[in-house]
Design a protein around this motif. Sequence first.
Motif, mmCIF file in Angstrom:
data_model
loop_
_atom_site.group_PDB
_atom_site.id
_atom_site.type_symbol
_atom_site.label_atom_id
_atom_site.label_comp_id
_atom_site.label_asym_id
_atom_site.label_seq_id
_atom_site.Cartn_x
_atom_site.Cartn_y
_atom_site.Cartn_z
ATOM 1 N N THR A 1 0.795 -1.060 0.107
ATOM 2 C CA THR A 1 -0.034 0.162 0.155
ATOM 3 C C THR A 1 0.904 1.119 -0.067
ATOM 4 N N GLY A 2 0.411 2.308 -0.891
ATOM 5 C CA GLY A 2 1.136 3.516 -0.681
ATOM 6 C C GLY A 2 0.945 4.069 0.420
ATOM 7 N N GLN A 3 1.867 5.259 0.900
ATOM 8 C CA GLN A 3 1.476 5.702 2.419
ATOM 9 C C GLN A 3 2.114 7.285 1.995
ATOM 10 N N VAL A 4 1.259 8.223 2.561
ATOM 11 C CA VAL A 4 1.971 9.601 2.432
ATOM 12 C C VAL A 4 3.326 9.520 2.894
ATOM 13 N N ALA A 5 4.049 10.842 2.550
ATOM 14 C CA ALA A 5 5.653 10.809 2.920
ATOM 15 C C ALA A 5 5.659 10.682 4.680
ATOM 16 N N SER A 6 6.579 10.218 5.098
ATOM 17 C CA SER A 6 7.123 9.988 6.225
ATOM 18 C C SER A 6 6.747 11.093 7.157
#
Lengths: 164, 581
Positions: free
Chosen positions: B115-120
């Motif tokens: 799954t993609g995730q927003v930047a850390s």
Amino acid sequence: MRHTLSVLVQNESGVLTKISGLFSGRGFNIESLTVAPTQEDKISRLTIVTNGDEKVIEQISKQLNRLINVIKVLDVTAGQSIDRELILIKIAALKPDDRSEILRIAEIFDADIVDVSSKTYTLEVMGDEIKIKSLIELLRPMGIKEMVRSGKVAILREMQTLSV
Amino acid sequence: MTEIKEKLSQKQDKKSKTLTGAQILIQSLLKEGVNQVFGYPGGAVLNIYDELYKCDEMKHFLVRHEQAAVHAAEGFARTTGKPGVAIVTSGPGACNTVTGIANAYYDGYPIIVFTGQVASHLIGNDAFQESDVVGITSSCCKHNYLVNSVEDLPRIIKEAFHIATTGKPGPVVIDLPKDILVAKTEFNYPKKVNITGYNPNCIGHPLQISKALDAIYKAEKPVFMIGGGIIASESYKDFFDLAKTLNIPVVNTLMGIGAFPASDELALGLVGMHGTYPSNMTVANCDLLVAIGCRFSDRVTGNLAKFCKDAAVIHVDIDPCSISKNVKVDIPIVGDAKRVIQDLLKTINPTDLAEKQDKRQQWLAQISEWKKAVVKVAPESDKIAPQVAIEAVYNLTKAKDPIITTEVGQHQMWTALMYKFEQPRRIVTSGGLGTMGFGFPSAVGAQVANPDKLVINIAGDGSIQMNIQELATCVQYNLPVKVFVMNNGYLGMVRQWQEKLFNKNYSETEITGPDYVKLAEAYGATGIRVTKEEEIEPAVKKAMEIDGPVFVDFIVDSFEAVFPWVLAGEPINNVLLGKDD
């Protein structure tokens, strides 16, 4: 019956979510839970006090073991361990009689008075379950204004250890 | 000056095999032998999709909904035994995968979901298309990871494949913040995994094995109950030898279909709520139940308090949690079904085996009597009975040894009862979670994995509408999936319960749908309608001849109910064989 479980886990983000999620998702109870790092950097130890019959406790242990981040689970209830809990308790201390009674109780329980005001005393006590329980009952009549308990921690006796 | 620096760093990159997170992902998948993935792009995974674009060895199948990507990955896994892979974007993309992940978790099939995730630095800020993937999926996957640093990525992928495919297989989710996909590191794919807390026990305890055999020798009325564990551990050949050597009848759970050939004289078929009469009676009357690779779901046991209460129970399972969770087990064996079965076979003593053969003959004779029970089909209109349609589909397609996927409901149970599966990995059906809308996308995955096989999705008109959009996927990639819709105008299984238990109050179970023939044509596929029995054969044959996806709309009787039927909460020997029971 109440059981105390010691659980070694890999100290990674999300581990606690997985464990608490397991308890709520499967309808198990948590009475208290403490968690802190062990002598090894990447390993934390949880002490969970829970209750249930033998079948439930067996399932809790198995389900905990099933989590990938859980390294070891041990039921430390059966008298093979020493357990302690810390309590900070703030009691209403308005009447002179109450103030001296609180001090007497504090002495008996080997409690430290960590804070005092004209209307309150705050006691710090460490001990096993029975000690903490009887302390609370003795102080209750005076009026407990606030109470914070650490939850139980437990360690195995003698040469036994719970380690990786 | 900057140009020179860039060139220099590029040179260094080549030398030390420095790759971006996105490149590492693709390379790691290739190392794992994956070259087909299902997915849907989006903002957070643009870097992965850019690498996919450049990588000829990796074929990506664009689905029309992220749930379908995960079901397709499971269809791939179930028909090949290899893990299926899905890639989706953050936020809604990730949230849409939850049903698919939960489905694979319940039924125990290996899939990896990226799954993609927003930047850390944005995590926790309620950023656009952010969702707490690890939090959301924790209770429905075997394990999940949020990648904190690109250096960890190869290890995490290696671990994910290991965890997904060993022990009781299951889904693993890897959440990838956008900055991790861009960050660079030296790529070395680990050869080994070392996970301190994870070491599934595969070898059954020898003492338990010999105890189990003693119980088997002594039993007068034994029965095997087998589940998906036989298929997951690839032990069907060994199990066949075991059942035949011991001459013990075999019932199977829904997940165990195909683990033992349905035509064998020892095979009694499905057990449980819609189990066959002989299966349920045999389990209810046995003195020894030998359960292998199943988990005693409530759909199997019926009333738990009355389930096998006078029988001894041996339970072989790789997952210790399954043992004595629902049914109290007398002889538990934690281990891989294959290893345990092989050890049982090695330890069998032929002289001990002969001991109870007379009693066993009586038992088998009794079972033969139970086999004579007949389910009554009584169509209430002149429309085709759905059971008849499914049986006809079976007879017309069996020679091709097809892969059958199903949705969830009446058609699913009729398929499980009518279709005689001789081989494992030929049925793909949602058991534990009971996911309507699973069948069509899982057929997509099955067809991708088995391009030369006939893949059929037997569906109901309720379920098919839950993921009907995948027809576009089939058309885009010319995946010749055949969808046979048993169109009765109702959510038939719920309607059946309402008829029996809710005074025929058909609350919200009458359902309309599109004209499936026109719909198929609108998508660029072929549609065929069947309204009479004599049209079944030409329609099925035509569907098989067409090199492309086909919808066959079977207009069937609305009020048929699935029998045998054990009402919820009843013991499994209270079998209803028809509406008059």
